[in-house]
Structure formats: C-alpha cells, structure tokens
Design an enzyme around this catalytic site. Structure first.
Site, PDB file in Angstrom:
ATOM      1  CG  ASP A   2      49.879  30.778  71.413  1.00 37.89           C
ATOM      2  OD1 ASP A   2      51.231  31.271  70.615  1.00 37.89           O
ATOM      3  OD2 ASP A   2      49.076  31.508  71.993  1.00 37.89           O
ATOM      4  CG  HIS A  19      58.575  28.843  64.701  1.00 39.41           C
ATOM      5  ND1 HIS A  19      57.081  29.617  65.146  1.00 39.41           N
ATOM      6  CD2 HIS A  19      57.826  30.097  63.570  1.00 39.41           C
ATOM      7  CE1 HIS A  19      55.838  30.230  64.757  1.00 39.41           C
ATOM      8  NE2 HIS A  19      57.253  30.768  63.938  1.00 39.41           N
ATOM      9  CG  LEU A 113      51.516   8.668  72.214  1.00 39.39           C
ATOM     10  CD1 LEU A 113      50.990   9.078  73.330  1.00 39.39           C
ATOM     11  CD2 LEU A 113      53.070   9.131  72.110  1.00 39.39           C
ATOM     12  NE  ARG A 176      42.691  34.181  72.231  1.00 34.49           N
ATOM     13  CZ  ARG A 176      43.200  35.114  71.982  1.00 34.49           C
ATOM     14  NH1 ARG A 176      43.441  35.421  73.045  1.00 34.49           N
ATOM     15  NH2 ARG A 176      44.854  34.673  71.688  1.00 34.49           N
TER      16      ARG A 176
HETATM   17  C1  IPE Z   1      52.965  28.798  68.266  1.00 31.25           C
HETATM   18  O1  IPE Z   1      53.762  29.846  68.123  1.00 31.25           O
HETATM   19  C2  IPE Z   1      53.323  28.186  66.699  1.00 31.25           C
HETATM   20  C3  IPE Z   1      52.529  28.140  65.524  1.00 31.25           C
HETATM   21  C4  IPE Z   1      51.273  28.643  65.873  1.00 31.25           C
HETATM   22  C5  IPE Z   1      53.050  27.862  64.422  1.00 31.25           C
HETATM   23  P1  IPE Z   1      52.965  31.705  67.687  1.00 31.25           P
HETATM   24  O2  IPE Z   1      54.036  31.415  66.278  1.00 31.25           O
HETATM   25  O3  IPE Z   1      51.769  31.697  67.542  1.00 31.25           O
HETATM   26  O4  IPE Z   1      54.063  32.598  69.070  1.00 31.25           O
HETATM   27  P2  IPE Z   1      53.617  33.655  69.321  1.00 31.25           P
HETATM   28  O5  IPE Z   1      51.855  33.309  69.784  1.00 31.25           O
HETATM   29  O6  IPE Z   1      54.014  35.102  68.210  1.00 31.25           O
HETATM   30  O7  IPE Z   1      54.038  34.131  70.579  1.00 31.25           O
HETATM   31 MG    MG Z   2      50.828  32.367  68.935  1.00 31.87          MG
END
Ligand code: IPE
Ligand code: MG
Length: 222
Positions: A2, A19, A113, A176
C-alpha cells in the site's frame, strides 16, 4: 503493498508513477525473499475494490504488470519462481490474462519460491466461491454435509492446501486487513510498516522478519 499513490503525490508525481516504482520493489522483494529461504510470497496487487479507481489508473496498473511479466519472465524461470494468480479471472483484460496464464504454465514446475499474485481478489469473494464449489460437489455427491470441515473448506479456497501465512506485512501505515486473505490470516502475525510500498526495501523486510521472530505464536494455547 500500500501507499504507491501517496508516495508519488509526496514527490509531485502522478499516482501511476508510484505504481511503476512499486512494481520494481516487487522484483527486489522476490530476490530477497528467495535469499532468506522464504518459500511462499503472496502479494495483494489489485483488489476487487480497486476497480472503482479511474479507468486510466486501472489501465496503468495492468500495463505495468504486463511490463513486469515481460521483463522478469526469464528471471522468474531462472530463479525457480512459480507464478500463481489468485482472484477472479473473468474481469481482467484478455491481454493481461493471456500473459499471466502463459507464465503460470511456463513456471508450473518451479519449486524454489511460490509467488502468489492476488489480482481482482477479495477475501469474501474467495469464501463465497469456495461455498459455491462445495454446493456443486454436494449436488453431484462428491461431498457430504459431514465431509465438510475446516481443512476441507480450506482446500476450496484460492490458496488450497498451502500453509497459512506466517506473517502479513502491510505498508503505508494503514492498519487493516482490507479483505485480503481473511480466512487464511486467522492466526498470522500482522506487521504494519509506516513506509509507503515504494520505500519498502530489504532493510525494512529484515526488520519485519526480526519483529516476527520475536513474537510468541500460541495459536489459542497458553
Ligand atoms: C497500492 O498503492 C497499490 C494498489 C492498490 C494497486 P495505492 O494505490 O493504494 O496507494 P495509496 O494508498 O493511494 O497511497
Ligand atoms: Mg491504498
């Protein structure tokens, strides 16, 4: 994994670049996990709820995933990593599914793995799809009411007979489970790291494992 979006925002970048950076961390973590002798890694790459994001962001996430698969296919093969996707397979675009399936087949005999990638995954969906399969097997008399127990039920879930995760790590400070492997995590140790996923490096992984190794797991016993 996250915090990709917040990581990018904090740097004045677009969420999608977060991402992109996050995908790189996945590769590094897999290398590190293998070095540490970890046998199974499961990542929550895209949740059933993530479809509610903008089409642009969703497309970018899957496009980075396809690039990841193209770039690292050889490495996965060489490192003995087996790729296994868990989640709904009927809503992801055809191109991504084709690539995923191709690599699942190519790495099917790898044993160093196991890399489970949860895509369009939700823990409640997993339990419901298991219940549906059990209902089908009941109808065709493959299973009886008395034949259903926790171990049998587990086998109908996405991770089947794999051991339950020992440790769940969530980054970005959110504390969470967010509909991840809700059945399988029943006794897992939870570790929350304040860093965003693109900042999660091998030092952070070592820290998480160190904390885990000091926990006393009692599984309901005294
Ligand atoms: C996690 O990062 C990646 C995915 C859910 C694909 P987020 O996209 O949730 O990043 P935040 O939580 O908005 O910072
Ligand atoms: Mg997120």
């Amino acid at each position: 994994m996250d915090g990709n979006g917040r990581w990018a925002k904090a740097r004045g970048l677009s969420r999608t670049l977060g991402h992109k950076e996050g995908v790189k961390r996945v590769v590094e973590m897999l290398r590190e996990a293998k070095k540490l002798g970890i046998k199974i890694v499961t990542v929550f790459a895209f949740s059933s709820e993530n479809w509610s994001r903008s089409g642009k962001e969703v497309n970018k996430i899957f496009s980075y995933m396809r690039i990841f698969l193209d770039l690292y296919k050889q490495e996965l093969l060489k490192q003995g990593v087996r790729l296994n996707m868990i989640g709904r397979r009927d809503r992801i675009d055809e191109g991504s599914m084709k690539k995923l399936q191709e690599i699942e087949v190519a790495t099917a005999n790898n044993e160093a793995l196991l890399f489970n990638v949860a895509l369009d995954y939700g823990g409640r969906w997993d339990i419901v799809q298991a219940a549906k399969k059990i209902a089908k097997d009941y109808k065709t008399k493959k299973i009886s009411t008395d034949g259903i127990n926790e171990a049998v039920f587990s086998n109908y879930l996405s991770l089947r007979d794999l051991p339950d995760p020992d440790l769940m790590i969530r980054t970005s400070g959110e504390e969470r489970v967010s509909n991840f492997l809700i059945w399988n995590l029943a006794y897992s140790e939870l570790y929350f790291c304040p860093k965003h996923w693109p900042d999660f490096d091998k030092k952070e992984l070592a820290k998480a494992i160190d904390v885990y190794s000091k926990r006393k797991r009692r599984f309901g016993k005294v």
